[in-house]
Design an enzyme around this catalytic site. Structure first.
Site, mmCIF file in Angstrom:
data_model
loop_
_atom_site.group_PDB
_atom_site.id
_atom_site.type_symbol
_atom_site.label_atom_id
_atom_site.label_comp_id
_atom_site.label_asym_id
_atom_site.label_seq_id
_atom_site.Cartn_x
_atom_site.Cartn_y
_atom_site.Cartn_z
ATOM 1 N N ASN A 143 0.807 -1.229 0.000
ATOM 2 C CA ASN A 143 0.000 0.000 0.000
ATOM 3 C C ASN A 143 0.839 1.279 0.000
ATOM 4 O OD1 ASN A 143 -1.477 -2.102 2.151
ATOM 5 N ND2 ASN A 143 -2.676 -1.443 0.376
ATOM 6 N N ILE B 238 1.244 6.968 0.558
ATOM 7 C CA ILE B 238 0.642 5.919 1.383
ATOM 8 C C ILE B 238 -0.844 5.812 1.080
ATOM 9 C CG2 ILE B 238 0.247 5.108 3.744
ATOM 10 C CD1 ILE B 238 2.521 7.049 4.573
ATOM 11 N N CYS B 239 -1.324 4.569 0.853
ATOM 12 C CA CYS B 239 -2.751 4.370 0.626
ATOM 13 C C CYS B 239 -3.383 3.910 1.935
ATOM 14 C CB CYS B 239 -2.983 3.318 -0.457
ATOM 15 S SG CYS B 239 -4.723 2.990 -0.746
ATOM 16 N N LEU B 240 -3.963 4.866 2.641
ATOM 17 C CA LEU B 240 -4.568 4.551 3.933
ATOM 18 C C LEU B 240 -5.799 5.440 4.074
ATOM 19 C CD1 LEU B 240 -4.158 2.934 6.546
ATOM 20 C CD2 LEU B 240 -2.810 4.813 7.433
#
Lengths: 190, 200
Positions: A86, A94-96
């Site tokens: 991610n 960041i994929c959050l």
């Protein structure tokens, strides 16, 4: 409002550093006191107990806070390259969900976000990957994924010196951090 | 005798638009009050907001036509983007809703160092505190400075601490009250019927 709240956070972190309550957070501070909107942080996963893939590693993060904070989330990126389903290997993006406007809450602070990112390291989500190769490897070949992660950490030199330091005794003097642009990395790769 | 309108060579606005009861007062908008309405009502789909949006867009259009300003163009695009977002899903609450939130007296807060989770300032440090409680239900006490939670709720109708949708919570609360009233009424009428049985 953003400025006041950031200074309050900063004072609180100075009084009781996040590393006290969570040894995986090594530092969290503004890059310079002149600009309270640009922060940097160092997080780590010192031992295999802390994380089966990322053990022995530590990473530097940049935190850019907007003037709308805390109504808008800050933008956090990995400066130290990291192989993670991610996280974009090149940009550090960041994929959050909680870093996006939809799931962010103004009751959170920068320390909460670091804790969330540490948890993302513990449980990658291969179904919404930014690094597709890492996601596939993680899904089908955990051992290979572990080697890949460790190889990359060796390549960019983002190790905590485990022998000298236990999770509670990491000090600034024994950190080894090299940025993407750092000459030390080039020396290693060459 | 010539009328005021004839003397000034203008149309009588009162008569032809007599049926138009809305907003007949001050029609022309200055830039400052356009910006003002735009800022204060942003997120809600009021006609005045749409009007302000249009005015701003056309002003920017002029600017970009006049000197090919790139800034004006980017501003226009971002304006449209935000307009789209607001149009598709306006998730926030209205100003009226904010006005009806339950106020909390600071003197009634038991903890001395209770603070607003958004600005993290202590309620008691504020000279003129304006504290509100959100209707999250389930026995929690989620209180904020109105000043802090207001802008958030206008963008997003969830409680920052527990993510309860305050609009839904409010609706449910109202439904419950209505139901209770209805039930009470039904019971009343049943009793009345019984009474009729006895005395009729």
């Amino acid at each position: 409002m953003a400025e006041r709240r950031l200074f309050q956070e900063y004072n609180r972190y100075k009084k009781s550093p996040p590393s006290k309550s969570n040894p995986q957070i090594i530092s969290l501070n503004p890059i310079s006191e002149d600009n309270i909107f640009n922060w940097q942080a160092i997080i780590s996963k010192p031992t295999k107990k802390d994380n089966p893939f990322y053990y022995g590693g530590q990473w530097k993060l940049s935190i850019a806070v907007s003037r709308q904070y805390p109504l808008e989330p800050p933008v956090i990126k990995f400066i130290t390259p990291i192989v993670h389903p991610n996280i974009n290997l090149k940009t550090g993006e960041i994929c959050l969900d909680i870093l996006k406007k939809d799931a962010w809450s103004p009751a959170w602070n920068l320390e909460h976000l670091l804790v969330a990112i540490l948890m993302l390291l513990d449980s990658p989500e291969p179904d919404s990957p930014l690094n597709i190769d890492a996601a596939n490897l993680y899904r089908h070949d955990p051992v290979g994924f572990q080697s890949m992660v460790q190889f990359n950490m060796w390549k960019v030199g983002s190790f905590v010196d485990v022998k000298k330091s236990t999770p509670t005794t990491i000090t600034k003097s024994n950190q080894v951090i090299r940025d993407v642009s750092g000459s030390k990395i080039r020396a290693i790769i060459a | 005798m010539s009328t005021y309108e004839e003397e000034h060579n203008i149309q009588d606005r009162a008569n032809p638009r007599a049926d138009d009861t809305t907003a007949r007062g001050r029609q022309h908008a200055t830039l400052s009050n356009i910006i003002d309405t735009f800022l204060t009502t942003s997120g809600s789909d009021t006609p005045s907001n749409a009007y302000a949006m249009e005015a701003l867009t056309s002003a920017l259009h002029h600017l970009s036509d006049a000197d090919g300003s790139r800034l004006a163009q980017t501003l226009m695009e971002s304006l449209q983007d935000s307009g789209d977002i607001d149009g598709k899903r306006s998730k926030g609450v209205s100003q009226e809703y904010l006005d009806t939130l339950e106020r909390v007296k600071v003197s009634s807060i038991s903890e001395d160092d209770a603070f607003c989770p958004i600005c993290t300032n202590k309620f008691k440090d504020d000279k003129y505190p304006l504290v509100v409680r959100l209707p999250c239900g389930h026995g929690v006490n989620h209180i904020y400075d109105l000043e802090c939670v207001g802008p958030w709720l206008q963008m997003n109708s969830t409680c920052p601490l527990c993510r309860t949708n305050v609009l839904e919570a409010e609706q449910n609360r109202r439904k419950k009250i209505e139901e209770e009233i209805r039930r009470a009424k039904e019971e009343d009428s049943e009793e009345e019927e019984e009474d009729w049985d006895v005395y009729g």
